[in-house]
Design a protein around this motif. Structure first.
Motif, PDB file in Angstrom:
ATOM      1  N   ASP A   1       0.952  -1.301   4.954  1.00  0.00           N
ATOM      2  CA  ASP A   1       0.871   0.199   5.565  1.00  0.00           C
ATOM      3  C   ASP A   1      -0.820   0.444   5.077  1.00  0.00           C
ATOM      4  OD1 ASP A   1       0.805   2.626   6.822  1.00  0.00           O
ATOM      5  OD2 ASP A   1       2.111   3.669   5.410  1.00  0.00           O
TER       6      ASP A   1
ATOM      7  N   ARG B   1      -2.291   7.648  -7.279  1.00  0.00           N
ATOM      8  CA  ARG B   1      -1.314   7.488  -6.217  1.00  0.00           C
ATOM      9  C   ARG B   1       0.174   6.725  -6.456  1.00  0.00           C
ATOM     10  NH1 ARG B   1      -3.489   9.458  -1.482  1.00  0.00           N
ATOM     11  NH2 ARG B   1      -2.281   7.946  -0.041  1.00  0.00           N
TER      12      ARG B   1
ATOM     13  N   CYS C   1       0.905  -1.216   0.039  1.00  0.00           N
ATOM     14  CA  CYS C   1       0.058  -0.117  -0.019  1.00  0.00           C
ATOM     15  C   CYS C   1       0.838   1.186   0.149  1.00  0.00           C
ATOM     16  CB  CYS C   1      -0.690   0.163   1.353  1.00  0.00           C
ATOM     17  SG  CYS C   1      -2.024  -1.311   1.465  1.00  0.00           S
ATOM     18  N   ALA C   2       1.483   1.627  -1.087  1.00  0.00           N
ATOM     19  CA  ALA C   2       2.725   2.457  -1.038  1.00  0.00           C
ATOM     20  C   ALA C   2       2.582   3.877  -1.138  1.00  0.00           C
ATOM     21  CB  ALA C   2       3.687   2.062  -2.398  1.00  0.00           C
ATOM     22  N   GLY C   3       1.095   4.439  -1.809  1.00  0.00           N
ATOM     23  CA  GLY C   3       0.802   5.863  -2.106  1.00  0.00           C
ATOM     24  C   GLY C   3       0.519   6.429  -0.823  1.00  0.00           C
ATOM     25  N   PRO C   4       1.265   7.757  -0.601  1.00  0.00           N
ATOM     26  CA  PRO C   4       2.040   8.198  -1.854  1.00  0.00           C
ATOM     27  C   PRO C   4       3.398   8.156  -1.821  1.00  0.00           C
ATOM     28  CG  PRO C   4       1.438   9.920   0.053  1.00  0.00           C
ATOM     29  CD  PRO C   4       0.983   8.778   0.534  1.00  0.00           C
ATOM     30  N   GLY C   5       3.981   7.303  -0.939  1.00  0.00           N
ATOM     31  CA  GLY C   5       5.318   6.881  -1.244  1.00  0.00           C
ATOM     32  C   GLY C   5       6.274   7.046  -0.301  1.00  0.00           C
ATOM     33  N   GLY C   6       6.011   7.855   0.745  1.00  0.00           N
ATOM     34  CA  GLY C   6       6.959   8.166   1.889  1.00  0.00           C
ATOM     35  C   GLY C   6       7.665   6.961   2.419  1.00  0.00           C
ATOM     36  N   LYS C   7       7.071   6.071   2.851  1.00  0.00           N
ATOM     37  CA  LYS C   7       7.780   4.743   3.461  1.00  0.00           C
ATOM     38  C   LYS C   7       8.364   4.048   2.074  1.00  0.00           C
ATOM     39  CE  LYS C   7       4.571   4.359   7.194  1.00  0.00           C
ATOM     40  NZ  LYS C   7       3.453   5.182   6.588  1.00  0.00           N
TER      41      LYS C   7
ATOM     42  N   GLU D   1       0.625  -0.100  -5.363  1.00  0.00           N
ATOM     43  CA  GLU D   1      -0.625   0.909  -4.801  1.00  0.00           C
ATOM     44  C   GLU D   1      -1.805   0.517  -5.815  1.00  0.00           C
ATOM     45  OE1 GLU D   1      -1.426   3.463  -2.611  1.00  0.00           O
ATOM     46  OE2 GLU D   1      -3.111   3.540  -3.900  1.00  0.00           O
ATOM     47  N   ARG D   2      -2.979   0.701  -5.226  1.00  0.00           N
ATOM     48  CA  ARG D   2      -4.159   0.314  -5.910  1.00  0.00           C
ATOM     49  C   ARG D   2      -4.385   1.616  -7.149  1.00  0.00           C
ATOM     50  NH1 ARG D   2      -9.753  -0.711  -3.017  1.00  0.00           N
ATOM     51  NH2 ARG D   2      -9.410   1.263  -2.818  1.00  0.00           N
TER      52      ARG D   2
ATOM     53  N   ASP E   1      -4.122  -4.279  -6.934  1.00  0.00           N
ATOM     54  CA  ASP E   1      -4.891  -4.282  -5.813  1.00  0.00           C
ATOM     55  C   ASP E   1      -4.130  -5.399  -4.864  1.00  0.00           C
ATOM     56  OD1 ASP E   1      -6.715  -5.054  -3.916  1.00  0.00           O
ATOM     57  OD2 ASP E   1      -8.544  -4.937  -5.315  1.00  0.00           O
ATOM     58  N   GLY E   2      -3.845  -4.717  -3.773  1.00  0.00           N
ATOM     59  CA  GLY E   2      -2.995  -5.871  -2.989  1.00  0.00           C
ATOM     60  C   GLY E   2      -4.028  -7.049  -2.615  1.00  0.00           C
TER      61      GLY E   2
HETATM   62  C1  LIG Z   1      -1.754   4.599   4.739  1.00  0.00           C
HETATM   63  S1  LIG Z   1      -1.746   4.740   2.937  1.00  0.00           S
HETATM   64  C2  LIG Z   1      -0.038   4.298   2.653  1.00  0.00           C
HETATM   65  C3  LIG Z   1       0.874   5.563   2.981  1.00  0.00           C
HETATM   66  C4  LIG Z   1       2.293   5.102   2.362  1.00  0.00           C
HETATM   67  N1  LIG Z   1       2.734   3.865   2.997  1.00  0.00           N
HETATM   68  C5  LIG Z   1       3.261   6.100   2.560  1.00  0.00           C
HETATM   69  O1  LIG Z   1       4.122   6.039   3.583  1.00  0.00           O
HETATM   70  O2  LIG Z   1       3.354   7.160   1.887  1.00  0.00           O
HETATM   71  C6  LIG Z   1      -2.672   3.414   2.318  1.00  0.00           C
HETATM   72  C7  LIG Z   1      -2.559   3.449   0.857  1.00  0.00           C
HETATM   73  O3  LIG Z   1      -3.442   2.139   0.641  1.00  0.00           O
HETATM   74  C8  LIG Z   1      -3.886   2.132  -0.599  1.00  0.00           C
HETATM   75  N2  LIG Z   1      -4.861   1.212  -0.739  1.00  0.00           N
HETATM   76  C9  LIG Z   1      -6.110   1.145  -0.705  1.00  0.00           C
HETATM   77  N3  LIG Z   1      -6.441  -0.291  -0.954  1.00  0.00           N
HETATM   78  C10 LIG Z   1      -5.879  -0.738  -1.483  1.00  0.00           C
HETATM   79  C11 LIG Z   1      -5.634  -2.073  -1.883  1.00  0.00           C
HETATM   80  N4  LIG Z   1      -6.491  -2.985  -1.880  1.00  0.00           N
HETATM   81  N5  LIG Z   1      -4.461  -2.650  -2.610  1.00  0.00           N
HETATM   82  C12 LIG Z   1      -3.448  -1.547  -2.472  1.00  0.00           C
HETATM   83  N6  LIG Z   1      -3.547  -0.532  -2.068  1.00  0.00           N
HETATM   84  C13 LIG Z   1      -4.672  -0.061  -1.565  1.00  0.00           C
HETATM   85  C14 LIG Z   1      -4.574   3.705  -0.420  1.00  0.00           C
HETATM   86  O4  LIG Z   1      -4.768   4.204  -1.718  1.00  0.00           O
HETATM   87  C15 LIG Z   1      -3.474   4.451   0.202  1.00  0.00           C
HETATM   88  O5  LIG Z   1      -2.760   5.014  -0.791  1.00  0.00           O
END
Ligand SMILES: C[S@@+](CC[C@H](N)C(=O)[O-])C[C@H]1O[C@@H](n2cnc3c(N)ncnc32)[C@H](O)[C@@H]1O
Length: 466
Positions: free
Chosen positions: A349, A310, A280-286, A305-306, A332-333
């Motif tokens: 995340d 993002r 769940c990478a968006g927006p990418g900080g981690k 990232e889904r 989609d994760g």
């Molecule tokens: C908490 S944020 C992640 C923040 C990110 N790790 C960072 O440090 O910038 C959760 C992310 O999960 C994504 N997300 C939601 N459902 C998802 C899925 N089924 N598969 C993958 N990513 C998903 C959201 O779009 C969102 O960008």
């Protein structure tokens, strides 16, 4: 020549920079209310477009952020001074009342100026109709200070401690209850936690390993922090003015977010350790930090990232990552585009309520509901289950939320563990030896807190597949 017989015109005073700051604050509140906007995204470009800088920009920022943070308290105070229900007050007029109340009760604006400028603001933005009403309500509010009003309008703390904390610290009741439960046997820290949520956090930078150093960021005016080996805090100033940030070698990142990524990178992994995944990478900080850490460890990170847009942000955030980045994909994760057992370390995340980041996203507390948490939990479980499938036997998964709410943290981990016999929970707190007092709700898990650690309330569980 002017006509000597003409009636003398009452000249309106020219609008001062402070008036323009108030007008900007009013417009940001409208965007937050009408468009579900976030203060930290709307305010900076609006200030730039209106040419507000320095003290005027700081004044507008405090007006907006403080008003949004303290909305729960202020609404109780305003309601106590109305002859009608709060819900019957026009939304724009209520925004002006909230801004005026913040100036009266929390900023050192003299009463006559706070009342007078609020009346002018509502006249300019809404019309002359409600100006008398705004004048009357704010003059009544100016009769007491903040603690005096809390004593008058909050429920009795002895008979309704949650109601009292909710009004005194401006958090919805359900959030106060959820935080009390999450604090467990440390529930006596509730006031400190809610207070910390109402204090603007320092800006924290991350020196991405191999790209920048803490020393470089300290030389640019920051102070090294004691928890994350990559964290530097800025007391003031624009992080965009730091060369390493502008060049993508460093970034703005909460220290808690840094620590969970660092903990995943430090977990012992026997055998192959080449492929890392951020689900769940968006927006990418981690991802940016993990890719830098992977690069130093001879591994490569796939950032997934889904949401396509993002995923684009992730690509931007990781653009300088170099060999530590395998790539960025939109996937989609819960329906992974990779084979089971492909990865050695995986970060989930998870999308969550975000109630651990109320210092930085003050408006979230008024938007989120218990129903949101209930809706998120099945997705959180599904993402953790898929991540456990994606990791190879012997590999580790870090399950992370930016929320301390137990349904999203221990509740998810326990439910997933109960459904499989190839996974066990590992000691994560031991991977962060410099972080005191961070035991989470399940043995080995980590819970960081704004009031204890000065970080967002990040939760981390480390699970190993056998
Ligand atoms: C908490 S944020 C992640 C923040 C990110 N790790 C960072 O440090 O910038 C959760 C992310 O999960 C994504 N997300 C939601 N459902 C998802 C899925 N089924 N598969 C993958 N990513 C998903 C959201 O779009 C969102 O960008």
């Amino acid at each position: 020549m002017s006509d000597p017989r003409a009636k003398p015109q009452r000249r309106r005073p020219r609008s001062t920079p402070a008036d323009q700051a108030r007008a900007a604050a009013f417009d940001v509140l409208a965007a937050i209310r009408e468009k579900d906007a976030y203060t930290n995204l709307v305010l900076p470009p609006l200030l730039r477009s209106r040419g507000l800088t320095g003290r005027d920009a700081a004044f507008a920022t405090e007006l907006v952020s403080g008003t949004v943070r303290r909305q729960g308290t202020y609404d109780a105070v305003i309601a106590a001074n109305l002859d009608r229900p709060l819900a019957k007050v026009d939304a724009a007029v209520l925004d002006a009342l909230r801004l005026g109340t913040h100036q009266l009760l929390a900023m050192r604006v003299p009463s006559h100026a706070a009342v007078g400028t609020s009346v002018d603001l509502v006249r300019a933005k809404v019309g002359p109709g409600p100006s008398g009403f705004v004048n009357a309500v704010l003059r009544k509010i100016s009769a007491h200070d903040l603690s005096g009003w809390v004593r008058r309008v909050a429920p009795d703390p002895a008979s309704d401690p949650v109601g009292f904390a909710s009004v005194a610290h401006s958090h919805p009741r359900w959030v106060v209850s959820a935080f009390t439960t999450a604090l467990g046997d440390r529930a006596d820290e509730l006031d400190d936690l809610l207070g910390a949520d109402n204090a603007p956090p320092k800006v924290t930078l991350v020196a991405r390993p191999g790209l920048s150093t803490v020393e470089e960021l300290v030389a640019a005016g920051g102070a090294a922090s004691s928890l994350s080996p990559y964290a530097v805090t800025l007391d003031s100033g624009d992080p965009g003015g730091v060369a390493a940030v502008a060049e993508g070698r460093a970034g703005v990142q909460d220290e808690g977010s840094q620590l969970v990524a660092v903990a995943l990178s430090r977990a012992a992994v026997e055998g192959r350790d080449e492929r890392w995944l951020d689900v769940c990478a968006g927006p990418g900080g981690k991802s940016a930090l993990l890719a830098a850490l992977a690069g130093s460890a001879g591994a490569r990170l796939l950032a997934s990232e889904r949401q396509v847009h993002r995923a684009g942000l992730v690509a931007g955030a990781t653009a300088t990552a170099g060999t530590g980045l395998l790539g960025v994909v939109a996937a989609d994760g819960t329906r992974p585009a990779w084979r089971d057992g492909s990865f050695d370390r995986v970060l989930v995340d998870a999308p969550c309520s975000g109630l651990g980041a109320l210092r930085r996203r003050p408006e979230s507390r008024w938007r989120r509901t218990q129903a949101d948490v209930d809706d998120l939990v099945p997705l959180q479980r599904a993402l953790l289950s898929s991540a456990l499938d994606a990791v190879r036997p012997g590999g580790v998964v870090a399950y992370v939320t930016c929320s301390p709410v137990l349904a999203e943290t221990s509740g998810v981990v326990e439910a997933v563990l109960a459904g499989r016999d190839d996974v066990h929970l590992e000691e994560a707190a031991g991977l962060l030896p410099g972080v005191p007092d961070c035991a989470g709700p399940l043995p080995g898990t980590v819970q960081l807190w704004p009031h204890r650690h000065g970080t967002d309330a990040m939760f981390l569980a480390l699970l190993r597949r056998s």
